[in-house]
Design an enzyme around this catalytic site. Structure first.
Site, PDB file in Angstrom:
ATOM      1  N   ASP A 213      -3.702  25.344 -50.305  1.00  0.00           N
ATOM      2  CA  ASP A 213      -3.267  25.041 -48.941  1.00  0.00           C
ATOM      3  C   ASP A 213      -2.959  23.556 -48.820  1.00  0.00           C
ATOM      4  O   ASP A 213      -3.716  22.711 -49.321  1.00  0.00           O
ATOM      5  CB  ASP A 213      -4.365  25.428 -47.948  1.00  0.00           C
ATOM      6  CG  ASP A 213      -3.881  25.342 -46.511  1.00  0.00           C
ATOM      7  OD1 ASP A 213      -3.046  26.183 -46.121  1.00  0.00           O
ATOM      8  OD2 ASP A 213      -4.326  24.440 -45.785  1.00  0.00           O
TER       9      ASP A 213
ATOM     10  N   ASN B  40       4.564  18.292 -39.916  1.00  0.00           N
ATOM     11  CA  ASN B  40       5.664  18.850 -39.129  1.00  0.00           C
ATOM     12  C   ASN B  40       5.750  18.218 -37.746  1.00  0.00           C
ATOM     13  O   ASN B  40       6.840  17.900 -37.262  1.00  0.00           O
ATOM     14  CB  ASN B  40       5.500  20.370 -38.990  1.00  0.00           C
ATOM     15  CG  ASN B  40       5.955  21.119 -40.220  1.00  0.00           C
ATOM     16  OD1 ASN B  40       6.878  20.714 -40.902  1.00  0.00           O
ATOM     17  ND2 ASN B  40       5.291  22.230 -40.512  1.00  0.00           N
TER      18      ASN B  40
ATOM     19  N   ASP C 260       9.877  20.746 -44.383  1.00  0.00           N
ATOM     20  CA  ASP C 260      10.427  21.672 -45.383  1.00  0.00           C
ATOM     21  C   ASP C 260      10.668  20.968 -46.712  1.00  0.00           C
ATOM     22  O   ASP C 260      10.420  21.535 -47.784  1.00  0.00           O
ATOM     23  CB  ASP C 260      11.743  22.278 -44.881  1.00  0.00           C
ATOM     24  CG  ASP C 260      11.531  23.353 -43.825  1.00  0.00           C
ATOM     25  OD1 ASP C 260      10.366  23.736 -43.598  1.00  0.00           O
ATOM     26  OD2 ASP C 260      12.531  23.798 -43.228  1.00  0.00           O
TER      27      ASP C 260
ATOM     28  N   GLU D  62       1.685  27.609 -44.994  1.00  0.00           N
ATOM     29  CA  GLU D  62       1.713  26.546 -46.009  1.00  0.00           C
ATOM     30  C   GLU D  62       0.790  26.858 -47.181  1.00  0.00           C
ATOM     31  O   GLU D  62       0.288  25.939 -47.840  1.00  0.00           O
ATOM     32  CB  GLU D  62       1.356  25.196 -45.380  1.00  0.00           C
ATOM     33  CG  GLU D  62       0.000  25.122 -44.713  1.00  0.00           C
ATOM     34  CD  GLU D  62       0.033  25.410 -43.220  1.00  0.00           C
ATOM     35  OE1 GLU D  62      -0.930  25.022 -42.538  1.00  0.00           O
ATOM     36  OE2 GLU D  62       1.004  26.018 -42.736  1.00  0.00           O
TER      37      GLU D  62
END
Length: 209
Positions: A87, A95, A104, A130
């Site tokens: 993770d 983000n 991204d 993620e």
């Protein structure tokens, strides 16, 4: 577009008559569309099994691979495999701070780094959000932890601002490891055990295996 080349050689002089060449051309004209169709099917199959953003396998492929690898005791014959759940730490903050386009790019770069660091026989899949899952065939817990440390170090060493000025300087990952059949007897138990180990990694401060 060219999809292949037919190259015929003979030690016999003047063996290729007009009739022979026409016959060969007829065979090629039949074969070419069939080969093109097979290539199209292969691309479609690949798209169905690959995560578009990262190039890693998707969850569907992962589940199919694990179903083949995790087998009942009477067929196992000493077979061992380890699974890692990975993770990205605080990725929502990336983000929120830098935008989804940069997020991204960071996510894709991490995936490429994981892929480069792993062996060809290892399976890297995007599990959702993620999270990534890595399947390590014929690898015990100690070996899996060593692989996890290599992945963690590789990701922590990425200089992300070389990719985009408006990006976080560094990102880290947390990893949970579980081994079949030591920690689990089924696929669901194996994923759950690795997930529990990931939770422990995060609760102990993240950026660890």
């Amino acid at each position: 577009r060219t999809i292949g080349v037919v190259h015929l050689v003979s030690t016999e002089a003047n063996c290729w008559s007009t009739d022979t060449c026409q016959w060969i051309e007829a065979l090629v004209n039949v074969a070419a569309p069939m080969i093109g169709h097979l290539q199209h099917l292969e691309r479609a199959k690949r798209r169905a099994l690959i995560d578009e953003l990262t190039g890693a396998y998707n969850r569907r492929f992962l589940e199919e691979a694990l179903a083949k690898l995790v087998v009942p005791d009477d067929r196992r014959r000493g077979h061992v495999l380890s699974l890692m759940v990975i993770d990205l730490d605080h990725f929502k903050k990336v983000n929120d701070t830098y935008g989804h386009q940069v997020g991204d790019l960071v996510f894709k770069t991490v995936a490429q780094t994981l892929h480069r660091t792993l062996k060809e026989s290892d399976v890297l899949a995007r599990y959702g959000g993620e999270e990534f899952v890595v399947v390590l065939p014929r690898t015990d817990s100690a070996g899996a932890v060593a692989v996890g440390e290599r992945l963690r170090t590789a990701v922590a060493g990425l200089a992300l601002r070389k990719l985009a000025p408006a990006a976080p300087e560094r990102v880290t990952i947390s990893i949970g490891v579980a081994t079949y059949p030591v920690h689990a007897a089924t696929v669901a138990e194996l994923i759950h055990a690795a997930d529990e180990a990931l939770y422990q990694s995060k609760s102990e401060g993240r950026n660890r295996v």
